[in-house]
Write a protein that holds these residues in place. Structure first.
Motif, PDB file in Angstrom:
ATOM      1  N   PHE A  82       0.819  -1.211   0.000  1.00 40.70           N
ATOM      2  CA  PHE A  82       0.000   0.000   0.000  1.00 40.70           C
ATOM      3  C   PHE A  82       0.853   1.261   0.000  1.00 40.70           C
ATOM      4  O   PHE A  82       0.382   2.321  -0.429  1.00 40.70           O
ATOM      5  CB  PHE A  82      -0.959  -0.026   1.187  1.00 40.70           C
ATOM      6  N   VAL A  83       2.096   1.172   0.463  1.00 42.71           N
ATOM      7  CA  VAL A  83       3.044   2.256   0.221  1.00 42.71           C
ATOM      8  C   VAL A  83       3.321   2.333  -1.275  1.00 42.71           C
ATOM      9  O   VAL A  83       3.434   3.424  -1.854  1.00 42.71           O
ATOM     10  CB  VAL A  83       4.354   2.025   1.011  1.00 42.71           C
ATOM     11  N   PHE A  84       3.431   1.175  -1.901  1.00 41.61           N
ATOM     12  CA  PHE A  84       3.565   1.053  -3.358  1.00 41.61           C
ATOM     13  C   PHE A  84       2.430   1.807  -4.051  1.00 41.61           C
ATOM     14  O   PHE A  84       2.636   2.497  -5.056  1.00 41.61           O
ATOM     15  CB  PHE A  84       3.532  -0.436  -3.714  1.00 41.61           C
ATOM     16  N   THR A  85       1.219   1.693  -3.514  1.00 41.81           N
ATOM     17  CA  THR A  85       0.046   2.351  -4.098  1.00 41.81           C
ATOM     18  C   THR A  85       0.040   3.845  -3.821  1.00 41.81           C
ATOM     19  O   THR A  85      -0.275   4.657  -4.701  1.00 41.81           O
ATOM     20  CB  THR A  85      -1.240   1.727  -3.530  1.00 41.81           C
ATOM     21  N   LEU A  86       0.392   4.234  -2.596  1.00 43.60           N
ATOM     22  CA  LEU A  86       0.247   5.623  -2.162  1.00 43.60           C
ATOM     23  C   LEU A  86       1.310   6.554  -2.730  1.00 43.60           C
ATOM     24  O   LEU A  86       1.017   7.713  -3.070  1.00 43.60           O
ATOM     25  CB  LEU A  86       0.288   5.684  -0.631  1.00 43.60           C
ATOM     26  N   ALA A  87       2.546   6.094  -2.833  1.00 38.83           N
ATOM     27  CA  ALA A  87       3.658   6.971  -3.211  1.00 38.83           C
ATOM     28  C   ALA A  87       3.401   7.744  -4.514  1.00 38.83           C
ATOM     29  O   ALA A  87       3.712   8.944  -4.582  1.00 38.83           O
ATOM     30  CB  ALA A  87       4.952   6.154  -3.308  1.00 38.83           C
ATOM     31  N   GLY A 136      -2.550  -2.876  10.304  1.00 38.45           N
ATOM     32  CA  GLY A 136      -3.320  -1.653  10.537  1.00 38.45           C
ATOM     33  C   GLY A 136      -2.880  -0.533   9.614  1.00 38.45           C
ATOM     34  O   GLY A 136      -3.709   0.194   9.042  1.00 38.45           O
ATOM     35  N   MET A 137      -1.572  -0.381   9.446  1.00 36.32           N
ATOM     36  CA  MET A 137      -1.052   0.648   8.547  1.00 36.32           C
ATOM     37  C   MET A 137      -1.488   0.397   7.107  1.00 36.32           C
ATOM     38  O   MET A 137      -1.760   1.342   6.352  1.00 36.32           O
ATOM     39  CB  MET A 137       0.473   0.682   8.638  1.00 36.32           C
ATOM     40  N   ALA A 138      -1.591  -0.871   6.727  1.00 31.10           N
ATOM     41  CA  ALA A 138      -2.005  -1.206   5.360  1.00 31.10           C
ATOM     42  C   ALA A 138      -3.396  -0.659   5.056  1.00 31.10           C
ATOM     43  O   ALA A 138      -3.621  -0.025   4.016  1.00 31.10           O
ATOM     44  CB  ALA A 138      -1.977  -2.724   5.165  1.00 31.10           C
ATOM     45  N   PHE A 139      -4.326  -0.877   5.975  1.00 27.35           N
ATOM     46  CA  PHE A 139      -5.679  -0.382   5.737  1.00 27.35           C
ATOM     47  C   PHE A 139      -5.734   1.142   5.792  1.00 27.35           C
ATOM     48  O   PHE A 139      -6.492   1.777   5.044  1.00 27.35           O
ATOM     49  CB  PHE A 139      -6.640  -0.996   6.758  1.00 27.35           C
ATOM     50  N   SER A 231       9.497   0.185  -1.535  1.00 22.79           N
ATOM     51  CA  SER A 231       8.142  -0.109  -2.022  1.00 22.79           C
ATOM     52  C   SER A 231       7.553   1.107  -2.730  1.00 22.79           C
ATOM     53  O   SER A 231       6.934   0.983  -3.794  1.00 22.79           O
ATOM     54  CB  SER A 231       7.248  -0.527  -0.856  1.00 22.79           C
ATOM     55  N   GLY A 232       7.733   2.278  -2.125  1.00 24.26           N
ATOM     56  CA  GLY A 232       7.260   3.495  -2.773  1.00 24.26           C
ATOM     57  C   GLY A 232       7.940   3.736  -4.105  1.00 24.26           C
ATOM     58  O   GLY A 232       7.305   4.133  -5.093  1.00 24.26           O
ATOM     59  N   PHE A 233       9.244   3.482  -4.154  1.00 24.97           N
ATOM     60  CA  PHE A 233      10.002   3.671  -5.398  1.00 24.97           C
ATOM     61  C   PHE A 233       9.502   2.715  -6.472  1.00 24.97           C
ATOM     62  O   PHE A 233       9.351   3.101  -7.633  1.00 24.97           O
ATOM     63  CB  PHE A 233      11.485   3.450  -5.127  1.00 24.97           C
ATOM     64  N   ALA A 234       9.228   1.463  -6.091  1.00 27.30           N
ATOM     65  CA  ALA A 234       8.700   0.494  -7.051  1.00 27.30           C
ATOM     66  C   ALA A 234       7.347   0.954  -7.597  1.00 27.30           C
ATOM     67  O   ALA A 234       7.068   0.825  -8.797  1.00 27.30           O
ATOM     68  CB  ALA A 234       8.569  -0.877  -6.395  1.00 27.30           C
ATOM     69  N   GLY A 235       6.500   1.492  -6.728  1.00 25.07           N
ATOM     70  CA  GLY A 235       5.206   1.992  -7.172  1.00 25.07           C
ATOM     71  C   GLY A 235       5.336   3.157  -8.135  1.00 25.07           C
ATOM     72  O   GLY A 235       4.595   3.259  -9.127  1.00 25.07           O
ATOM     73  N   LEU A 236       6.294   4.040  -7.867  1.00 25.44           N
ATOM     74  CA  LEU A 236       6.531   5.174  -8.767  1.00 25.44           C
ATOM     75  C   LEU A 236       7.016   4.709 -10.136  1.00 25.44           C
ATOM     76  O   LEU A 236       6.549   5.186 -11.169  1.00 25.44           O
ATOM     77  CB  LEU A 236       7.566   6.115  -8.131  1.00 25.44           C
ATOM     78  N   GLY A 250      -1.070  -2.464  -6.731  1.00 29.48           N
ATOM     79  CA  GLY A 250      -0.265  -2.773  -5.543  1.00 29.48           C
ATOM     80  C   GLY A 250      -1.058  -3.540  -4.511  1.00 29.48           C
ATOM     81  O   GLY A 250      -1.637  -4.590  -4.782  1.00 29.48           O
ATOM     82  N   GLY A 251      -1.100  -3.005  -3.294  1.00 35.85           N
ATOM     83  CA  GLY A 251      -1.865  -3.629  -2.226  1.00 35.85           C
ATOM     84  C   GLY A 251      -1.285  -4.945  -1.746  1.00 35.85           C
ATOM     85  O   GLY A 251      -0.090  -5.219  -1.885  1.00 35.85           O
ATOM     86  N   PHE A 252      -2.161  -5.769  -1.189  1.00 42.55           N
ATOM     87  CA  PHE A 252      -1.714  -7.051  -0.641  1.00 42.55           C
ATOM     88  C   PHE A 252      -1.136  -7.959  -1.724  1.00 42.55           C
ATOM     89  O   PHE A 252      -0.256  -8.774  -1.448  1.00 42.55           O
ATOM     90  CB  PHE A 252      -2.872  -7.752   0.065  1.00 42.55           C
ATOM     91  N   ASN A 253      -1.634  -7.827  -2.948  1.00 42.82           N
ATOM     92  CA  ASN A 253      -1.155  -8.683  -4.016  1.00 42.82           C
ATOM     93  C   ASN A 253       0.350  -8.498  -4.237  1.00 42.82           C
ATOM     94  O   ASN A 253       1.117  -9.466  -4.255  1.00 42.82           O
ATOM     95  CB  ASN A 253      -1.918  -8.369  -5.308  1.00 42.82           C
ATOM     96  N   THR A 254       0.775  -7.247  -4.380  1.00 39.01           N
ATOM     97  CA  THR A 254       2.199  -6.967  -4.576  1.00 39.01           C
ATOM     98  C   THR A 254       3.019  -7.384  -3.366  1.00 39.01           C
ATOM     99  O   THR A 254       4.106  -7.961  -3.500  1.00 39.01           O
ATOM    100  CB  THR A 254       2.404  -5.471  -4.863  1.00 39.01           C
ATOM    101  N   MET A 255       2.497  -7.111  -2.179  1.00 36.59           N
ATOM    102  CA  MET A 255       3.231  -7.470  -0.967  1.00 36.59           C
ATOM    103  C   MET A 255       3.430  -8.981  -0.862  1.00 36.59           C
ATOM    104  O   MET A 255       4.534  -9.458  -0.564  1.00 36.59           O
ATOM    105  CB  MET A 255       2.476  -6.950   0.268  1.00 36.59           C
TER     106      MET A 255
END
Length: 335
Positions: A82-87, A136-139, A231-236, A250-255
């Motif tokens: 989800f950091v992957f998603t948010l970044a 918790g942080m994921a949600f 993770s953020g860099f990968a999402g970017l 991203g999300g749980f699938n990527t993790m």
């Protein structure tokens, strides 16, 4: 009286040497998978298909590079996807407010690292298990991505600075090249730096590490921050490559794919051992199998079956090879 050469014949010495190579088993399986799909599908060996596999592998390998460090020191980050998603949406927010692309990119990475540091602080200072903390942080991050994006994809910056955009995901192979650079760097950090040694000691023997002066809590916080930043860099990179930032990406699938890559590559879930190169090979195996299934027309649902079997086999194989390595080490000492 038996000589050392009689007790340990050359064949056994060579075998024990191969056993010590942690990545050998996953390398052989990955090569075998490539040979199998080459023989069973006509389009596997082509430049376009290699690029497709690289696009699967790159984000999993980058996220796994951080997860390996965390797993080795006895922790896990379920929020990485989800950091992957948010970044990417953080980058968009900075960019729309007038920040140059490079500054917006750096700001998004700093926010990602800060999220990881918060995870680490909660884990070490409040003594809350990392599974609960990062779940918790994921949600929380999932909701934040949906709020920031209004639940809709947004276009990625593409024309502001074509040079930088090309380097950070816009080029045909840039995402995969970044994955290779990150894997090589993280493997060097793990195996050839004091921080890497401290990470392994923190997971292998936390009490002994603390008594020897290693700041185990600091090691964990740094690895949490590092995992989130990667993770953020990968999402970017992926969002820029695709040309769109999607709140459902991203999300749980990527993790889970990243963690599966690490585990299949030989990282112990209980901490203390693992390699980043092994995680890259694990990601490559998953990418080859996933792509091969698509080419041969196998139902995509079967991939999850293969993934589950691969994880179980990898765990059993790791236990067996660990026992063999200990036996080989004891025989060398007695030689």
């Amino acid at each position: 009286m038996q000589t050392s050469s009689a007790r340990n014949p050359p064949a056994w010495a060579a075998l024990s040497g191969l056993i010590q190579i942690k990545e050998l088993s996953i390398l052989l399986v990955t090569v075998a998978a490539g040979i199998y799909f080459t023989a069973t599908s006509t389009g596997f060996n082509s430049a376009d298909n290699y690029r497709t596999i690289a696009q699967y592998v790159a984000p999993w390998a980058i996220v796994a590079s951080g997860q390996v460090m965390l797993l080795i020191c006895g922790e896990i980050d379920l929020s990485a996807g989800f950091v992957f998603t948010l970044a990417p949406f953080v980058l968009t927010s900075f960019f729309k407010n007038g920040a140059p692309f490079a500054v917006a990119l750096l700001g998004a990475l700093l926010v990602a690292a800060l999220i990881g540091a918060v995870n680490g602080w909660i884990r070490t200072r409040l003594n809350l298990p990392s599974f609960i903390t990062t779940l918790g942080m994921a949600f929380l991050l999932q909701g934040s991505s949906l709020i920031i994006s209004n639940g809709s994809p947004v276009p990625a910056p593409t024309v502001v600075d074509s040079g930088l955009v090309g380097i950070f995901g816009g080029g045909r192979w840039s995402e995969f090249l970044w994955a290779l650079i990150i894997v090589a760097t993280m493997q060097l950090v793990l195996s050839a730096t004091r921080f890497g040694i401290h990470t392994q000691a923190t997971g292998g023997n936390p009490v002994g590490a603390a008594e020897s002066g290693i700041l185990t809590n600091r090691v964990k916080v740094v690895n949490f921050a590092l995992t989130s930043a990667l993770s953020g860099f990968a999402g970017l990179l992926q969002g820029i490559r695709v040309g769109s930032f999607d709140p459902t990406n991203g999300g749980f699938n990527t993790m889970f794919f990243a963690v599966a890559s690490a585990v299949i590559g030989g990282t112990a879930l209980l901490g203390g051992s693992g390699t980043v190169v092994g995680a890259l090979l694990g990601a490559m195996l998953l990418g080859i199998v996933y792509d091969g299934f698509n080419l041969t027309g196998v139902n995509a649902n079967a991939f999850n079956v293969v993934l589950g079997i691969a994880i179980l086999v990898a765990m059993l194989l790791n236990v067996y090879l660990t026992a063999l390595r200990k036996r080989a080490s004891s025989l060398r000492r007695t030689a």
